[in-house]
Motif scaffolding. Structure first.
Motif, PDB file in Angstrom:
ATOM      1  N   TYR A 175      -4.496   9.553   7.248  1.00 55.22           N
ATOM      2  CA  TYR A 175      -5.973   9.254   6.462  1.00 55.22           C
ATOM      3  C   TYR A 175      -6.426   7.933   7.256  1.00 55.22           C
ATOM      4  N   PRO A 176      -7.656   7.585   7.376  1.00 52.90           N
ATOM      5  CA  PRO A 176      -8.207   6.259   7.886  1.00 52.90           C
ATOM      6  C   PRO A 176      -7.569   5.436   6.765  1.00 52.90           C
ATOM      7  N   SER A 177      -7.881   5.839   5.267  1.00 55.51           N
ATOM      8  CA  SER A 177      -7.634   4.972   4.020  1.00 55.51           C
ATOM      9  C   SER A 177      -6.717   5.719   3.308  1.00 55.51           C
ATOM     10  N   LEU A 178      -5.254   5.094   3.263  1.00 51.23           N
ATOM     11  CA  LEU A 178      -4.171   5.990   2.620  1.00 51.23           C
ATOM     12  C   LEU A 178      -4.485   6.313   1.206  1.00 51.23           C
ATOM     13  N   LEU A 179      -4.619   5.300   0.360  1.00 49.36           N
ATOM     14  CA  LEU A 179      -4.715   5.483  -0.862  1.00 49.36           C
ATOM     15  C   LEU A 179      -5.928   6.379  -1.250  1.00 49.36           C
ATOM     16  N   PRO A 180      -7.075   6.060  -0.751  1.00 50.28           N
ATOM     17  CA  PRO A 180      -8.151   6.909  -1.384  1.00 50.28           C
ATOM     18  C   PRO A 180      -8.000   8.508  -0.746  1.00 50.28           C
ATOM     19  N   GLY A 181      -7.549   8.652   0.184  1.00 49.87           N
ATOM     20  CA  GLY A 181      -7.209   9.797   0.655  1.00 49.87           C
ATOM     21  C   GLY A 181      -6.261  10.507  -0.127  1.00 49.87           C
ATOM     22  N   LEU A 182      -5.118   9.896  -0.689  1.00 47.51           N
ATOM     23  CA  LEU A 182      -4.191  10.375  -1.489  1.00 47.51           C
ATOM     24  C   LEU A 182      -5.018  10.897  -2.963  1.00 47.51           C
ATOM     25  N   ILE A 183      -5.797   9.955  -3.292  1.00 55.29           N
ATOM     26  CA  ILE A 183      -6.268   9.928  -4.400  1.00 55.29           C
ATOM     27  C   ILE A 183      -7.342  11.447  -4.691  1.00 55.29           C
TER      28      ILE A 183
ATOM     29  N   SER B  87      -6.268  -2.133  -5.890  1.00 60.64           N
ATOM     30  CA  SER B  87      -5.920  -3.317  -5.428  1.00 60.64           C
ATOM     31  C   SER B  87      -4.970  -3.412  -4.355  1.00 60.64           C
ATOM     32  N   ALA B  88      -4.083  -2.328  -4.183  1.00 63.24           N
ATOM     33  CA  ALA B  88      -3.252  -2.317  -3.115  1.00 63.24           C
ATOM     34  C   ALA B  88      -3.932  -1.940  -1.892  1.00 63.24           C
ATOM     35  N   THR B  89      -5.245  -1.647  -1.925  1.00 60.31           N
ATOM     36  CA  THR B  89      -6.079  -1.254  -0.853  1.00 60.31           C
ATOM     37  C   THR B  89      -6.870  -2.644  -0.375  1.00 60.31           C
ATOM     38  N   TYR B  90      -7.018  -3.432  -1.611  1.00 59.82           N
ATOM     39  CA  TYR B  90      -7.763  -4.722  -1.327  1.00 59.82           C
ATOM     40  C   TYR B  90      -7.145  -5.818  -0.908  1.00 59.82           C
ATOM     41  N   ALA B  91      -5.729  -5.774  -1.219  1.00 67.30           N
ATOM     42  CA  ALA B  91      -4.618  -6.728  -0.814  1.00 67.30           C
ATOM     43  C   ALA B  91      -4.780  -6.851   0.704  1.00 67.30           C
ATOM     44  N   LYS B  92      -5.086  -6.116   1.480  1.00 69.30           N
ATOM     45  CA  LYS B  92      -4.918  -5.913   2.973  1.00 69.30           C
ATOM     46  C   LYS B  92      -6.048  -7.097   3.176  1.00 69.30           C
ATOM     47  N   TYR B  93      -7.010  -7.295   2.297  1.00 73.44           N
ATOM     48  CA  TYR B  93      -8.012  -8.224   2.865  1.00 73.44           C
ATOM     49  C   TYR B  93      -8.137  -9.697   2.310  1.00 73.44           C
TER      50      TYR B  93
ATOM     51  N   GLU C  34       0.912  -1.202  -0.201  1.00 70.03           N
ATOM     52  CA  GLU C  34       0.031  -0.048   0.187  1.00 70.03           C
ATOM     53  C   GLU C  34       0.828   1.219   0.115  1.00 70.03           C
ATOM     54  N   SER C  35       1.922   1.435   0.786  1.00 65.79           N
ATOM     55  CA  SER C  35       2.505   2.552   0.995  1.00 65.79           C
ATOM     56  C   SER C  35       3.462   2.888  -0.198  1.00 65.79           C
ATOM     57  N   LEU C  36       3.939   1.725  -0.856  1.00 67.78           N
ATOM     58  CA  LEU C  36       4.662   1.880  -1.923  1.00 67.78           C
ATOM     59  C   LEU C  36       3.850   2.129  -3.221  1.00 67.78           C
ATOM     60  N   ALA C  37       2.751   1.672  -3.241  1.00 65.86           N
ATOM     61  CA  ALA C  37       1.530   2.262  -4.410  1.00 65.86           C
ATOM     62  C   ALA C  37       1.473   3.921  -4.234  1.00 65.86           C
ATOM     63  N   ALA C  38       1.415   4.156  -2.729  1.00 62.28           N
ATOM     64  CA  ALA C  38       1.204   5.387  -2.860  1.00 62.28           C
ATOM     65  C   ALA C  38       2.145   6.365  -2.991  1.00 62.28           C
ATOM     66  N   GLY C  39       3.255   5.920  -2.954  1.00 67.68           N
ATOM     67  CA  GLY C  39       4.688   6.570  -3.193  1.00 67.68           C
ATOM     68  C   GLY C  39       4.753   6.510  -4.752  1.00 67.68           C
ATOM     69  N   GLY C  40       4.379   5.604  -5.372  1.00 71.08           N
ATOM     70  CA  GLY C  40       4.258   5.599  -6.876  1.00 71.08           C
ATOM     71  C   GLY C  40       3.464   6.486  -7.499  1.00 71.08           C
ATOM     72  N   LEU C  41       2.338   6.656  -6.854  1.00 72.85           N
ATOM     73  CA  LEU C  41       1.105   7.544  -7.098  1.00 72.85           C
ATOM     74  C   LEU C  41       1.789   8.896  -7.246  1.00 72.85           C
ATOM     75  N   LEU C  42       2.531   9.341  -6.045  1.00 74.30           N
ATOM     76  CA  LEU C  42       2.847  10.431  -5.849  1.00 74.30           C
ATOM     77  C   LEU C  42       4.180  11.022  -6.754  1.00 74.30           C
ATOM     78  N   PHE C  43       4.910   9.934  -6.984  1.00 77.06           N
ATOM     79  CA  PHE C  43       6.002  10.051  -7.923  1.00 77.06           C
ATOM     80  C   PHE C  43       5.621  10.631  -9.346  1.00 77.06           C
ATOM     81  N   LYS C  44       4.622   9.793  -9.803  1.00 71.47           N
ATOM     82  CA  LYS C  44       4.224  10.018 -11.099  1.00 71.47           C
ATOM     83  C   LYS C  44       3.435  11.276 -11.081  1.00 71.47           C
ATOM     84  N   VAL C  45       2.709  11.863 -10.227  1.00 71.23           N
ATOM     85  CA  VAL C  45       1.982  12.978 -10.048  1.00 71.23           C
ATOM     86  C   VAL C  45       3.144  14.430 -10.330  1.00 71.23           C
TER      87      VAL C  45
END
Length: 371
Positions: A108-116, A135-141, A37-48
């Protein structure tokens, strides 16, 4: 000194960071916790940030931190003590912006949704990035068979993607990997389908699975989300398991490059599909052996770390009630070395291990079996 900044929003914080970086021509250094999840968030921020033509780099949390001039650090789920004058995005029980000494922590209670939601204020977020975030959010479940309860924030995020027409919520006993039902069962990992239960007849396989899991046939349904726009993966469960595999096998560079450029992800997905057969051979053996995991901290599996994911195998074994991943980890033995997933370690242990041992993909390589 801790100061809650109720009047300051995450948008305000990001605006301030962008203004500082642009005005003073600073490098943005993203440091992300080594998890899906955290690295997906990092990649998202990097791309933006790169799309804004800002100098940006991204590093995993096990790389030694160095204080540098003319650098702004963006942390993802790292301790606020790891940097100075930085902005840190963290998963927390509630949404808030907090000042901690010279740092600003956005929770954020939910990291990736918060960042998006944050990044939408600055530019459009592509559907591919939304799928990765989902998918990175769902992977926790995972595994689905454990029917772990989604947090309200994560549930709302997935529901939003459904309402946007990007996902469709369905119930299916086995995730729809392939058009052939037999091949779908052959590749099935959630719920796991032992190889000796696969039959040409769909009904017969389901009956055998029902007996195996001791679940009535009419209850052999699990929720997943179908991807609606013909992406390379057909549903969110498949994508969640794939990126779990990807982080272990390809490590930081392979994982983050795939978040940034989905063409890499498509290519790696083909490798993942090929690896499932080898993984299932190992799991089938463990089903037969039924190791006593109450007395051992490590289940050692012989195999190739360039194709096998210990985290994925651990999730499968948890779904089979063979181990509890919070107490027992899967370790690969290969060529006289032992491979431990970096994602399975605490941040402190990850840094310590990375400073003493070599790293291959997403594994730390040990000369002796971990105690």
């Amino acid at each position: 000194m801790v100061q809650n900044s109720k009047s300051v929003t995450d948008v305000d914080v990001f605006h301030e960071l962008l203004e500082d970086v642009k005005k003073n021509r600073k490098l943005v250094k993203i440091i992300a916790c080594f998890d899906v999840e955290s690295l997906a968030a990092g990649g998202l921020l990097f791309k933006v940030l790169k799309s804004m033509e800002l100098d940006t780099e991204i590093l995993p949390d096990y790389v030694p931190s160095i204080t540098e001039l003319n650098v702004r650090v963006l942390g993802i789920n790292i301790p606020h003590t790891e940097c100075d004058t930085c902005v840190i995005f963290q998963t927390s029980s509630e949404a808030q912006v907090t000042r901690l000494r010279n740092n600003t922590v956005v929770r954020y209670p939910s990291l990736l949704p918060g960042l998006i939601n944050l990044l939408r204020e600055f530019m459009p977020v592509s559907k591919e990035l939304k799928y990765v975030a989902a998918s990175a959010t769902y992977a926790k479940y995972m595994p689905r068979i454990k029917e772990l309860r989604l947090s309200e924030g994560d549930k709302e995020f997935l529901s939003t993607l459904v309402s946007e027409g990007l996902l469709e919520a369905i119930e299916a006993p086995i995730t729809p990997y392939f058009t052939s039902q037999t091949q779908t069962f052959t590749m099935g990992i959630d719920p796991y389908v032992p190889s000796n239960l696969v039959r040409e007849n769909l009904s017969e396989t389901l009956r055998l699975l029902s007996d195996f899991y001791k679940v009535p046939l009419d209850k052999m349904k699990l929720k997943t989300y179908v991807i609606k726009h013909g992406w390379f993966a057909r549903d969110l469960t498949t994508l969640a398991y794939f990126i779990t595999w990807l982080l272990d096998v390809k490590g930081f560079e392979g994982y983050v490059s795939s978040i940034i450029n989905s063409n890499y992800m498509r290519n790696y997905y083909l490798h993942y599909v090929k690896s499932i057969k080898e993984m299932k051979e190992r799991v089938d053996n463990l089903i037969n052996e039924r190791p006593n995991t109450t007395k051992v901290k490590n289940v050692v599996v012989k195999g190739d770390p360039s194709t096998l994911s210990t985290t994925l195998i651990g999730k499968v074994l948890w779904g089979l009630n063979i181990l509890d991943p919070s107490k027992t980890q899967v370790v690969i033995e290969y060529g006289g070395k032992y491979y431990v997933s970096l994602a399975s370690l605490t941040q402190k242990n990850r840094k310590e291990s990375a400073s003493k041992h070599s790293i291959q993909g997403g594994y730390v390589v040990l000369s002796e079996a971990p105690s």
